[in-house]
Enzyme design. Structure first.
Site, PDB file in Angstrom:
ATOM      1  N   ASN A  23       0.805  -1.217   0.000  1.00  0.00           N
ATOM      2  CA  ASN A  23       0.000   0.000   0.000  1.00  0.00           C
ATOM      3  C   ASN A  23       0.842   1.274   0.000  1.00  0.00           C
ATOM      4  O   ASN A  23       0.354   2.327  -0.396  1.00  0.00           O
ATOM      5  CB  ASN A  23      -0.999  -0.017   1.163  1.00  0.00           C
ATOM      6  N   CYS A 118     -16.381  -2.803  -4.292  1.00  0.00           N
ATOM      7  CA  CYS A 118     -15.463  -3.928  -4.257  1.00  0.00           C
ATOM      8  C   CYS A 118     -15.941  -4.894  -3.189  1.00  0.00           C
ATOM      9  O   CYS A 118     -16.900  -4.609  -2.465  1.00  0.00           O
ATOM     10  CB  CYS A 118     -14.038  -3.476  -4.000  1.00  0.00           C
ATOM     11  N   ARG A 123     -17.056   1.537  -0.773  1.00  0.00           N
ATOM     12  CA  ARG A 123     -15.824   2.299  -0.969  1.00  0.00           C
ATOM     13  C   ARG A 123     -15.940   3.433  -1.982  1.00  0.00           C
ATOM     14  O   ARG A 123     -15.330   3.411  -3.053  1.00  0.00           O
ATOM     15  CB  ARG A 123     -14.671   1.368  -1.339  1.00  0.00           C
ATOM     16  N   VAL A 125     -15.455   7.352  -3.621  1.00  0.00           N
ATOM     17  CA  VAL A 125     -14.254   8.190  -3.754  1.00  0.00           C
ATOM     18  C   VAL A 125     -14.584   9.673  -3.548  1.00  0.00           C
ATOM     19  O   VAL A 125     -13.841  10.549  -3.946  1.00  0.00           O
ATOM     20  CB  VAL A 125     -13.541   7.990  -5.121  1.00  0.00           C
ATOM     21  N   ASP A 308      -6.862  -4.290   7.987  1.00  0.00           N
ATOM     22  CA  ASP A 308      -6.191  -5.264   7.107  1.00  0.00           C
ATOM     23  C   ASP A 308      -5.606  -6.454   7.873  1.00  0.00           C
ATOM     24  O   ASP A 308      -5.048  -7.362   7.254  1.00  0.00           O
ATOM     25  CB  ASP A 308      -5.081  -4.574   6.295  1.00  0.00           C
ATOM     26  N   ARG A 400      -2.232 -10.657  -5.154  1.00  0.00           N
ATOM     27  CA  ARG A 400      -2.269  -9.195  -5.203  1.00  0.00           C
ATOM     28  C   ARG A 400      -1.412  -8.598  -4.100  1.00  0.00           C
ATOM     29  O   ARG A 400      -0.907  -7.478  -4.257  1.00  0.00           O
ATOM     30  CB  ARG A 400      -3.705  -8.691  -5.010  1.00  0.00           C
TER      31      ARG A 400
HETATM   32  N1  EPU Z   1     -14.279   6.370   2.193  1.00  0.00           N
HETATM   33  C1  EPU Z   1     -15.322   7.183   1.780  1.00  0.00           C
HETATM   34  N2  EPU Z   1     -15.083   8.050   0.768  1.00  0.00           N
HETATM   35  C2  EPU Z   1     -13.869   8.157   0.163  1.00  0.00           C
HETATM   36  C3  EPU Z   1     -12.812   7.346   0.602  1.00  0.00           C
HETATM   37  C4  EPU Z   1     -13.049   6.465   1.625  1.00  0.00           C
HETATM   38  O1  EPU Z   1     -16.432   7.098   2.307  1.00  0.00           O
HETATM   39  O2  EPU Z   1     -13.729   8.980  -0.749  1.00  0.00           O
HETATM   40  C5  EPU Z   1     -14.504   5.415   3.288  1.00  0.00           C
HETATM   41  C6  EPU Z   1     -14.252   3.963   2.850  1.00  0.00           C
HETATM   42  O3  EPU Z   1     -15.377   3.404   2.204  1.00  0.00           O
HETATM   43  C7  EPU Z   1     -13.924   3.307   4.172  1.00  0.00           C
HETATM   44  C8  EPU Z   1     -13.177   4.414   4.930  1.00  0.00           C
HETATM   45  O4  EPU Z   1     -13.528   5.636   4.278  1.00  0.00           O
HETATM   46  O5  EPU Z   1     -15.098   2.989   4.844  1.00  0.00           O
HETATM   47  C9  EPU Z   1     -11.663   4.293   4.927  1.00  0.00           C
HETATM   48  O6  EPU Z   1     -11.193   4.050   3.621  1.00  0.00           O
HETATM   49  P1  EPU Z   1      -9.772   4.560   3.111  1.00  0.00           P
HETATM   50  O7  EPU Z   1      -9.969   5.606   2.096  1.00  0.00           O
HETATM   51  O8  EPU Z   1      -8.919   4.866   4.281  1.00  0.00           O
HETATM   52  O9  EPU Z   1      -9.230   3.259   2.380  1.00  0.00           O
HETATM   53  P2  EPU Z   1      -8.418   3.187   1.034  1.00  0.00           P
HETATM   54  O10 EPU Z   1      -7.462   4.300   0.922  1.00  0.00           O
HETATM   55  O11 EPU Z   1      -9.357   2.943  -0.100  1.00  0.00           O
HETATM   56  C10 EPU Z   1      -6.417   1.825   2.025  1.00  0.00           C
HETATM   57  C11 EPU Z   1      -5.767   0.501   1.748  1.00  0.00           C
HETATM   58  C12 EPU Z   1      -6.682  -0.611   2.206  1.00  0.00           C
HETATM   59  C13 EPU Z   1      -6.948  -0.448   3.694  1.00  0.00           C
HETATM   60  C14 EPU Z   1      -7.546   0.942   3.960  1.00  0.00           C
HETATM   61  C15 EPU Z   1      -7.764   1.232   5.419  1.00  0.00           C
HETATM   62  C16 EPU Z   1      -4.437   1.004  -0.207  1.00  0.00           C
HETATM   63  C17 EPU Z   1      -4.163   0.785  -1.639  1.00  0.00           C
HETATM   64  N3  EPU Z   1      -5.490   0.401   0.325  1.00  0.00           N
HETATM   65  O12 EPU Z   1      -7.614   1.830   1.261  1.00  0.00           O
HETATM   66  O13 EPU Z   1      -5.970  -1.833   1.981  1.00  0.00           O
HETATM   67  O14 EPU Z   1      -7.824  -1.427   4.134  1.00  0.00           O
HETATM   68  O15 EPU Z   1      -6.670   1.955   3.424  1.00  0.00           O
HETATM   69  O16 EPU Z   1      -6.572   1.137   6.118  1.00  0.00           O
HETATM   70  O17 EPU Z   1      -3.681   1.691   0.469  1.00  0.00           O
HETATM   71  C18 EPU Z   1      -5.688  -4.121   1.603  1.00  0.00           C
HETATM   72  O18 EPU Z   1      -4.470  -3.897   1.467  1.00  0.00           O
HETATM   73  O19 EPU Z   1      -6.144  -5.291   1.711  1.00  0.00           O
HETATM   74  C19 EPU Z   1      -6.614  -2.988   1.641  1.00  0.00           C
HETATM   75  C20 EPU Z   1      -7.916  -3.107   1.434  1.00  0.00           C
END
Ligand code: EPU
Length: 421
Positions: A23, A118, A123, A125, A308, A400
């Site tokens: 990540n 997913c 999730r 953005v 995670d 992955r």
């Molecule tokens: N969220 C929103 N809106 C957004 C972005 C996020 O509502 O625009 C919500 C998400 O749906 C979730 C929460 O905020 O409920 C936190 O999500 P976050 O954005 O922190 O997650 P992410 O950046 O999409 C990364 C990791 C994930 C890990 C999460 C939390 C990467 C590539 N992915 O995802 O990793 O679970 O942070 O720590 O960095 C994994 O490696 O298996 C994995 C899923």
């Protein structure tokens, strides 16, 4: 399609090297789009998600060369020749949204496919988009794509997140490095991957303060240069392999492991009667005779217990003495490993975001299905502790995020092999 076959066995002993963080690498790679000069990442993990990000960056005009069998990624973006991140790549991996901030900051324009839902939840953005708007971008959602433009360039501003998001903080941070003026990111994520990104961006010439806290301040600069940066160690791979001796017994040293990356997780291991100690080369995990203790776990943003590692921790608690309650607070649908663990004899009741796990003496091997990356590895861990054979299907999820999982676990004495049809 490949399957992983695991046979439950006794204690594990030896050493497991921990790779660079998936990540972290997935957010460091798009940072190449911010500069004309080369960005080289060392200690990169060899994973299919990294190959997908390579493909995405190449589709945008970046050169990405993999060296030393994938451990070094040499990247260069003289120009960003295509400003559209296509659905066919973005749908494979949500982290693709991380090209939005860099493209917009460098070119004043970006079109990125919406990633869609997913397996672990909806999730959205929206927070990424709001961050870009706070930096002066105009956003338009059309035909499944985000069309973003900032004709006069991005301008520094206040980005205040209503909830902590790792990816949105990363996008905001990268975009702010080239925005005019000062940006303050409030309620920023504090994950080690954000700290690693800030260190790399500073090496490229960015002016950033406060990473690792919930307020990050960025002073925009006109241009960024090149850099060479080692990817931080993968705390999730680390925690996953720490659980192998915790589940099977024995003593395993995790090379490159750092306590500061897994503090909250280690507190729970301690409560479960697993010993963790620091060594000159990493961390050592040992489990004495007797069953582990039940512990309650709630997932939280860093420095809390990571989502995670929730599935893997559940695998451990399936054989603990007593009842544990696991609360998943980050993703709404992240207990899909529970029915698979139940097939192996685990006693789990799921109600919404809460799972109650009552430990059994021994799990039994069974054919099971991997549903996402962390769920897959939790089934492997459970298989190591089960009586008989466990066959984990759909292991492409595993590839992955875990490099050489069979080799790493067999090296400490686990009975595990990959079988291809
Ligand atoms: N969220 C929103 N809106 C957004 C972005 C996020 O509502 O625009 C919500 C998400 O749906 C979730 C929460 O905020 O409920 C936190 O999500 P976050 O954005 O922190 O997650 P992410 O950046 O999409 C990364 C990791 C994930 C890990 C999460 C939390 C990467 C590539 N992915 O995802 O990793 O679970 O942070 O720590 O960095 C994994 O490696 O298996 C994995 C899923």
């Amino acid at each position: 399609m490949d399957r992983i076959v695991v046979r439950g066995n006794g204690p594990l002993n030896g050493q497991i090297p921990i790779a660079g963080a998936k990540n972290a690498c997935l957010t460091l790679m798009p940072a190449t789009l911010l500069s004309e000069e080369p960005l080289t990442l060392t200690n990169a993990p060899r994973l299919s998600d990294i190959a997908t990000m390579t493909q995405l960056l190449q589709s945008l005009g970046a050169e990405v060369t993999s060296m030393q069998r994938g451990k070094v990624l040499a990247m260069s973006s003289h120009s960003v020749s295509n400003l559209t991140a296509d659905y066919d790549i973005v749908r494979k991996m949500r982290a693709s949204i991380l090209v939005l901030g860099p493209m917009l900051a460098r070119e004043g324009h970006a079109v990125v496919s919406l990633p869609g839902g997913c397996a672990i939840g909806a999730r959205p953005v929206d927070l990424h988009l709001r961050a870009m708007e706070a930096l002066g971008a105009e956003m338009d959602l059309r035909d499944g794509y985000v069309h973003a433009k900032a004709p006069g360039g991005l301008k520094g501003g206040v980005v205040e997140f209503p909830l902590v998001s790792v990816g949105a903080t990363e996008n905001a941070l990268m975009a702010a490095t080239l925005a005019k003026g000062t940006t303050v990111i409030k309620n920023a994520a504090r994950e080690p991957e954000i700290v690693d990104l800030a260190i790399c961006l500073r090496r490229m010439g960015a002016q950033i303060e406060g990473e690792g806290t919930s307020t990050i301040t960025v002073q925009g600069v006109d241009r960024l240069g090149g850099a060479t940066h080692p990817v931080v160690v993968d705390r999730i791979e680390l925690g996953t392999y720490m659980l192998a001796p915790a589940i099977c017994g024995g003593e395993v040293e995790l090379l490159g492991g750092r306590m500061d990356l897994v503090g909250a997780f280690c507190e729970k291991l301690d409560a479960a009667a697993i010993s963790v100690s620091e060594t000159d080369s990493g961390l050592k995990v040992a489990r004495k005779n007797g069953r582990v203790h039940a512990v309650d776990v709630t997932t939280e943003p860093f420095p809390g217990f990571p989502t995670d590692l929730q599935a893997q921790m559940m695998a451990l608690l399936c054989t603990a003495e007593g009842t544990s309650v696991l609360e998943e607070k980050i993703f709404e649908n992240r207990f899909m490993h529970a029915p698979e663990l139940q097939r192996m004899g685990a006693r789990i009741e799921v109600h919404g975001g809460t799972a109650k796990v009552t430990g059994v003496e021994r799990l039994r091997g069974a054919p099971v299905m991997a549903t996402d990356l962390r769920a897959s590895v939790s089934l492997i861990l459970a298989g190591l502790a089960a009586e008989g054979e466990t066959v984990v299907n759909r292991v492409y999820h595993l590839d992955r995020g875990y490099e050489k999982v069979e080799q790493k676990l067999s090296a400490v004495g686990a009975h595990i092999e990959r079988v291809s049809d």
